[in-house]
Design an enzyme around this catalytic site. Structure first.
Site, short mmCIF file in Angstrom:
data_model
loop_
_atom_site.label_atom_id
_atom_site.label_comp_id
_atom_site.label_asym_id
_atom_site.label_seq_id
_atom_site.Cartn_x
_atom_site.Cartn_y
_atom_site.Cartn_z
N PRO A 1 0.97 -1.56 0.21
CA PRO A 1 0.15 0.11 -0.27
C PRO A 1 1.21 1.41 0.02
O PRO A 1 1.58 1.62 0.39
CB PRO A 1 -0.89 -0.43 1.26
CG PRO A 1 0.30 -0.86 2.31
CD PRO A 1 0.85 -1.83 1.48
N CYS B 1 4.20 29.35 -15.75
CA CYS B 1 4.00 30.07 -17.10
C CYS B 1 3.34 28.47 -18.42
O CYS B 1 3.77 28.40 -19.22
CB CYS B 1 5.21 30.61 -18.33
SG CYS B 1 5.25 32.15 -17.59
#
Length: 422
Positions: free
Chosen positions: A276, A346
């Site tokens: 997990p 950006c």
């Protein structure tokens, strides 16, 4: 469940106001809760025990490789599932015993295999015939017979995002299950490996139990065939993949998951290895950011925050949802307006949420991205020459920075000019 709650109008991480951490550390930063880590590991491990399974829980470091997080889980008894030499070194640094470490991954290099064999880890999960041959050579050179599992691709659709499904025949992972018996026979003839296990992992963020059960049934059939052929199959590595609730999902509980394992595989007398990751650490972490500007566009309102896609890439990469809340609790019944929450990078893809209903925000306000403990910091980068954000671990009413924010000078020191540009 997590331990990030409002107390007297301010979001707290356990007993610590998030505002206090922000004042000390600056923003953005990741914050992890020890109490949540402990609870999630305990619930998972107890579910396996209640089902009567002989199980080893190996935390998947790819979800969160911070050494303090790994140490917290190791102290509870967790082993480690690693996919690189770096993760293996992190696991060892965190105190995970070598004999509780499994090495997975499709592209292990000779150097990585040499390091893993030298450290005497529990098992290497082999994903191709070329890897099998190389590992046998590496181990034989050291006079070692390395315990291995072959990772079998069961051709089961996990029903999850295409970029995180791993168990279909067109995926790069594992050995096609119809060829597995042939490859096991090849492994038995090689001098440096001992095939003692079967590995299977079909994907991440699964929210239904049936894909797990379907994969387990194929594993069961393969165990029967291999044992009939004289193989001593002692371990079943069933991978991870159990999902967490990001946006109202209701994944199977660890109890349901454990019972599915027991129903399909419980009578085979094998030790079960589980890997997990997200289910242990996802809800144990938040990303804290500060609003830089509120910008009114022609059709939308933008909250521009100081965290960016390089800090939390999941929304840009997977269209993933993360709940967003202000650190200052809004008044009951406070109006909400749809806001696009975006970062400063950006790229138009540097968007965390579109038309997210939020109470009024202003420049300087703190916000949190929830369920960010898995695949948040672990997938971050320095895109746009932005420093990696710090990570903080909280335990009760105390906290510590467990990964510092590098300075621009430290980042620059990693680069150099060739002599012809001096």
């Amino acid at each position: 469940m997590n331990h990030f709650d409002y107390v007297n109008g301010t979001l707290h991480a356990e007993g610590v106001p998030v505002t206090d951490i922000a004042a000390r550390v600056g923003t953005p930063f990741y914050c992890y809760s020890t109490a949540t880590l402990v609870r999630h590991y305990t619930v998972f491990a107890e579910a396996l025990a209640k089902a009567g399974l002989d199980a080893t829980v190996c935390f998947a470091l790819k979800a969160n490789s911070n050494v303090a997080v790994v140490r917290t889980l190791a102290d509870l008894g967790a082993g480690a599932d690693v996919v690189s030499e770096g993760e293996l070194r992190q696991a060892l640094k965190a105190g995970v015993p070598a004999d509780r470490i499994v090495f997975s991954g499709v592209g292990k290099t000779r150097r990585e295999l040499e390091f893993a064999v030298a450290k005497g880890i529990m098992q290497i999960n082999v994903e191709s015939e070329p890897e099998l041959e190389l590992l046998s050579q590496v181990a034989a050179e050291r006079g070692v017979k390395m315990p291995i599992a072959l990772r079998v691709n069961p051709d089961v659709d996990a029903g999850t995002h295409a970029k995180i499904t791993t168990g279909k025949k067109e995926n790069k992972f594992g050995i096609e299950w119809t060829r597995a018996h042939e490859v096991y026979r090849k492994a038995r003839a090689l001098p440096g490996v001992e095939p003692v296990a079967i590995a299977c992992h079909i994907g991440s963020q699964l929210t239904e139990i049936e894909p797990f059960s379907a994969a387990f049934r194929r594993v069961r059939d393969l165990v029967a065939m291999l044992r009939a052929d004289g193989f001593d199959i002692r371990h079943l590595d069933l991978g991870g993949g159990l999902g967490v609730p990001y946006d109202g999902e209701t994944p199977p509980s660890p109890d349901v998951y454990a019972q599915a394992i027991k129903a399909e595989l419980g009578d085979l007398g094998c030790r079960v290895v589980l890997e997990p990751g997200r289910v242990l650490v996802g809800n144990a972490g938040i990303l804290v950011s500060r609003v830089v500007y509120m910008k009114e566009g022609s059709t939308r309102t933008f909250a521009i925050v100081d965290a960016a896609m390089n800090d939390l890439v999941r929304p840009a990469m997977y269209e993933a949802f993360h709940g967003i809340d202000p650190v200052t609790q809004p008044a009951a019944g406070a109006p909400r307006q749809p806001v696009d929450v975006v970062g400063p990078v950006c790229e138009t893809g540097d968007t965390f949420a579109k038309q997210c209903p939020l109470p009024p925000l202003a420049a300087g306000d703190l916000v949190v991205f929830r369920t960010a403990g898995a695949y948040g910091a672990a997938m971050s980068s320095t895109y746009n020459s932005r420093p990696l954000v710090p990570e903080v671990l909280v335990d009760g009413d105390r906290f510590a920075v467990v990964r510092a924010r590098p300075s621009f000078e430290e980042m620059a020191a990693l680069e150099s000019l060739p002599d012809w540009l001096e």
